[in-house]
Design a protein around this motif. Sequence first.
Motif, PDB file in Angstrom:
ATOM      1  N   THR A   1       0.837  -1.207   0.000  1.00 42.02           N
ATOM      2  CA  THR A   1       0.000   0.000   0.000  1.00 42.02           C
ATOM      3  C   THR A   1       0.872   1.258   0.000  1.00 42.02           C
ATOM      4  O   THR A   1       0.622   2.207  -0.754  1.00 42.02           O
ATOM      5  N   ALA A   2       1.921   1.231   0.805  1.00 48.07           N
ATOM      6  CA  ALA A   2       2.821   2.399   0.892  1.00 48.07           C
ATOM      7  C   ALA A   2       3.503   2.650  -0.446  1.00 48.07           C
ATOM      8  O   ALA A   2       3.671   3.810  -0.864  1.00 48.07           O
ATOM      9  N   ALA A   3       3.885   1.599  -1.155  1.00 47.07           N
ATOM     10  CA  ALA A   3       4.571   1.763  -2.446  1.00 47.07           C
ATOM     11  C   ALA A   3       3.652   2.412  -3.475  1.00 47.07           C
ATOM     12  O   ALA A   3       4.060   3.315  -4.218  1.00 47.07           O
ATOM     13  N   ILE A   4       2.401   1.980  -3.517  1.00 48.78           N
ATOM     14  CA  ILE A   4       1.451   2.538  -4.489  1.00 48.78           C
ATOM     15  C   ILE A   4       1.180   4.007  -4.191  1.00 48.78           C
ATOM     16  O   ILE A   4       1.217   4.868  -5.076  1.00 48.78           O
ATOM     17  N   ARG A   5       0.941   4.298  -2.925  1.00 50.33           N
ATOM     18  CA  ARG A   5       0.649   5.685  -2.555  1.00 50.33           C
ATOM     19  C   ARG A   5       1.866   6.583  -2.778  1.00 50.33           C
ATOM     20  O   ARG A   5       1.743   7.730  -3.195  1.00 50.33           O
ATOM     21  N   ALA A   6       3.063   6.031  -2.521  1.00 50.58           N
ATOM     22  CA  ALA A   6       4.295   6.806  -2.742  1.00 50.58           C
ATOM     23  C   ALA A   6       4.463   7.114  -4.227  1.00 50.58           C
ATOM     24  O   ALA A   6       4.841   8.234  -4.598  1.00 50.58           O
ATOM     25  N   PHE A   7       4.192   6.142  -5.081  1.00 51.22           N
ATOM     26  CA  PHE A   7       4.315   6.383  -6.522  1.00 51.22           C
ATOM     27  C   PHE A   7       3.326   7.464  -6.972  1.00 51.22           C
ATOM     28  O   PHE A   7       3.688   8.391  -7.700  1.00 51.22           O
ATOM     29  N   CYS A   8       2.097   7.348  -6.516  1.00 49.90           N
ATOM     30  CA  CYS A   8       1.074   8.333  -6.903  1.00 49.90           C
ATOM     31  C   CYS A   8       1.451   9.728  -6.416  1.00 49.90           C
ATOM     32  O   CYS A   8       1.283  10.729  -7.135  1.00 49.90           O
ATOM     33  N   ARG A   9       1.981   9.810  -5.206  1.00 49.56           N
ATOM     34  CA  ARG A   9       2.407  11.107  -4.660  1.00 49.56           C
ATOM     35  C   ARG A   9       3.593  11.662  -5.450  1.00 49.56           C
ATOM     36  O   ARG A   9       3.615  12.822  -5.830  1.00 49.56           O
ATOM     37  N   ALA A  10       4.585  10.799  -5.671  1.00 48.31           N
ATOM     38  CA  ALA A  10       5.804  11.246  -6.364  1.00 48.31           C
ATOM     39  C   ALA A  10       5.482  11.751  -7.765  1.00 48.31           C
ATOM     40  O   ALA A  10       6.111  12.689  -8.257  1.00 48.31           O
ATOM     41  N   MET A  11       4.492  11.146  -8.406  1.00 49.83           N
ATOM     42  CA  MET A  11       4.109  11.555  -9.767  1.00 49.83           C
ATOM     43  C   MET A  11       3.046  12.655  -9.747  1.00 49.83           C
ATOM     44  O   MET A  11       2.594  13.088 -10.798  1.00 49.83           O
ATOM     45  N   GLU A  12       2.683  13.085  -8.558  1.00 50.90           N
ATOM     46  CA  GLU A  12       1.692  14.152  -8.374  1.00 50.90           C
ATOM     47  C   GLU A  12       0.394  13.853  -9.123  1.00 50.90           C
ATOM     48  O   GLU A  12      -0.160  14.705  -9.819  1.00 50.90           O
ATOM     49  N   LEU A  13      -0.065  12.653  -8.984  1.00 48.99           N
ATOM     50  CA  LEU A  13      -1.298  12.228  -9.644  1.00 48.99           C
ATOM     51  C   LEU A  13      -2.492  12.646  -8.787  1.00 48.99           C
ATOM     52  O   LEU A  13      -2.507  12.394  -7.580  1.00 48.99           O
ATOM     53  N   GLU A  14      -3.457  13.230  -9.432  1.00 46.42           N
ATOM     54  CA  GLU A  14      -4.639  13.669  -8.687  1.00 46.42           C
ATOM     55  C   GLU A  14      -5.771  12.663  -8.900  1.00 46.42           C
ATOM     56  O   GLU A  14      -6.233  12.457 -10.009  1.00 46.42           O
ATOM     57  N   LYS A  15      -6.187  12.073  -7.824  1.00 42.86           N
ATOM     58  CA  LYS A  15      -7.267  11.071  -7.840  1.00 42.86           C
ATOM     59  C   LYS A  15      -7.139  10.088  -9.025  1.00 42.86           C
ATOM     60  O   LYS A  15      -8.002  10.045  -9.914  1.00 42.86           O
ATOM     61  N   PRO A  16      -6.073   9.315  -9.018  1.00 40.46           N
ATOM     62  CA  PRO A  16      -5.904   8.364 -10.125  1.00 40.46           C
ATOM     63  C   PRO A  16      -6.884   7.192 -10.013  1.00 40.46           C
ATOM     64  O   PRO A  16      -7.456   6.931  -8.956  1.00 40.46           O
ATOM     65  N   VAL A  17      -7.050   6.524 -11.131  1.00 38.06           N
ATOM     66  CA  VAL A  17      -7.675   5.207 -11.143  1.00 38.06           C
ATOM     67  C   VAL A  17      -6.535   4.210 -10.926  1.00 38.06           C
ATOM     68  O   VAL A  17      -5.453   4.388 -11.469  1.00 38.06           O
ATOM     69  N   VAL A  18      -6.759   3.195 -10.111  1.00 35.96           N
ATOM     70  CA  VAL A  18      -5.750   2.142  -9.958  1.00 35.96           C
ATOM     71  C   VAL A  18      -6.364   0.824 -10.398  1.00 35.96           C
ATOM     72  O   VAL A  18      -7.472   0.470  -9.983  1.00 35.96           O
ATOM     73  N   MET A  19      -5.623   0.147 -11.265  1.00 33.19           N
ATOM     74  CA  MET A  19      -6.029  -1.188 -11.716  1.00 33.19           C
ATOM     75  C   MET A  19      -4.888  -2.153 -11.419  1.00 33.19           C
ATOM     76  O   MET A  19      -3.742  -1.917 -11.813  1.00 33.19           O
ATOM     77  N   GLY A  20      -5.205  -3.212 -10.702  1.00 32.97           N
ATOM     78  CA  GLY A  20      -4.165  -4.192 -10.375  1.00 32.97           C
ATOM     79  C   GLY A  20      -4.656  -5.595 -10.644  1.00 32.97           C
ATOM     80  O   GLY A  20      -5.870  -5.864 -10.625  1.00 32.97           O
ATOM     81  N   CYS A  21      -3.693  -6.486 -10.893  1.00 32.68           N
ATOM     82  CA  CYS A  21      -4.044  -7.867 -11.222  1.00 32.68           C
ATOM     83  C   CYS A  21      -3.401  -8.836 -10.228  1.00 32.68           C
ATOM     84  O   CYS A  21      -2.229  -8.671  -9.873  1.00 32.68           O
ATOM     85  N   SER A  22      -4.151  -9.809  -9.791  1.00 33.96           N
ATOM     86  CA  SER A  22      -3.660 -10.848  -8.875  1.00 33.96           C
ATOM     87  C   SER A  22      -3.291 -10.213  -7.534  1.00 33.96           C
ATOM     88  O   SER A  22      -4.173  -9.662  -6.882  1.00 33.96           O
ATOM     89  N   ILE A  23      -2.004 -10.209  -7.151  1.00 33.11           N
ATOM     90  CA  ILE A  23      -1.696  -9.494  -5.900  1.00 33.11           C
ATOM     91  C   ILE A  23      -2.067  -8.020  -6.055  1.00 33.11           C
ATOM     92  O   ILE A  23      -2.456  -7.373  -5.087  1.00 33.11           O
ATOM     93  N   GLY A  24      -1.937  -7.533  -7.287  1.00 34.45           N
ATOM     94  CA  GLY A  24      -2.341  -6.145  -7.563  1.00 34.45           C
ATOM     95  C   GLY A  24      -3.833  -5.950  -7.390  1.00 34.45           C
ATOM     96  O   GLY A  24      -4.291  -4.877  -6.999  1.00 34.45           O
ATOM     97  N   GLY A  25      -4.597  -6.991  -7.685  1.00 38.06           N
ATOM     98  CA  GLY A  25      -6.039  -6.932  -7.472  1.00 38.06           C
ATOM     99  C   GLY A  25      -6.379  -6.979  -5.990  1.00 38.06           C
ATOM    100  O   GLY A  25      -7.254  -6.256  -5.506  1.00 38.06           O
TER     101      GLY A  25
END
Lengths: 127, 280
Positions: free
Chosen positions: B93-117
């Motif tokens: 969870t921390a890795a995903i949120r860190a990536f979104c923050r670092a890229m300054e994404l505003e309210k992104p959609v997240v799609m993940g598969c398997s462990i990502g799901g």
Amino acid sequence: MSPADRFAALPELLSGDSDLCRRGRWLSVDCRVDVGAEPFFLSIHDGALTALDRGPRLMRSTAFTIRATDEAWTRHWAAMPEPGWHDLFALTKRGAASLEGDLRPLLQNLQYFKDLLALPRQSAKGA
Amino acid sequence: MAPKLDPMVGRYVRTEIDGVPHRLYFEEAGQGIPLVCLHTAGADNRQYRHLLADPEITRRFRVLAFDLPWHGKSTPPDGWERGEYRLTTESYTAAIRAFCRAMELEKPVVMGCSIGGRIVLNLAIAHAAEFRALIALEAADFQQPWYDTSWLHRPDVHGGEVCAALISGLIAPQSPPVHRHETLWMYMQGGPGVFKGDLYFYRVDGDLREKVKAIDTKVCPLYLLTGEYDFSCTPDDTLLTARQIPGVEVQIMKEVGHFPMSENPARFREYILPVLAKIS
């Protein structure tokens, strides 16, 4: 043709698949595959099947045994298998197959064995 | 003759995850709503290359697919050699949120598969307000294990080959051979013990039973899509999860297995385009 009869054609099926023989070239092992109630003893040398003995053999020692029900093999070997019957581990997960013994040579050559055990599917495709 | 270039561009972003510096690799294409894509266990962002090259998607979405730390071209953190890699609900969870923050994404959609799901379900549980929509592929709150992960990392069994051979059965028999084998190729390339470490999250740490009942799809829409040939996360696993989440949209994908976006991109497209149309 019974599932065991279909499995009995394994030597011809494997010898006709030079790519599978190539992928198994590091493998030499004796193992057992039960098709329903009928045991088969496989002697594999450098990826080639040097013997396939059908029926019980007293005190025959093998590294590992793969067992599955007649229904499991029949559905696994359908030309287009249904979900849940299409892979060896789909069969074990549903309790229709089991793996016993020293599984190391199996796991070391897992794709080879999956493909080997799927070879009788070719007879369904040709039918 | 002009070079034939795929449309996606790959870069590295520097960020901290739980106070530890990381260098994450990602590929992106398109413009519009940010759509962050999460690869499966033991794999990397290349699984989404067809999505990244689909103009029907990239004209409305800025698609970003990043490699988790330890995966693909993202480097493991300094000192990785001194410990065993284990993904947890918290670290993922921390890795995903860190990536979104670092890229300054505003309210992104997240799609993940398997462990990502699975982790998408956790985002829906714990951080729904941060996202515009969430898409979980091959996801359930819990799945019955079907093999012993100790086979995945030991010196007498080739890790890449055994990982690929194990998951090969999760690909639908109808999927085109070229895409089947590309999916397997990616599995053969994971670092030692990384697939096993990812499955720690899946098997031990990421049991979301009961917790999914807290998901509020009015805060963030949630879509579940599972392939009928996935015997790891079965359609029944997904449907059982969906029954606990009011407002969730669920779909079972015909002739698809555990890796829809890479094993059969054309078939997956038929299912994901309507979902993305709803979101946009």
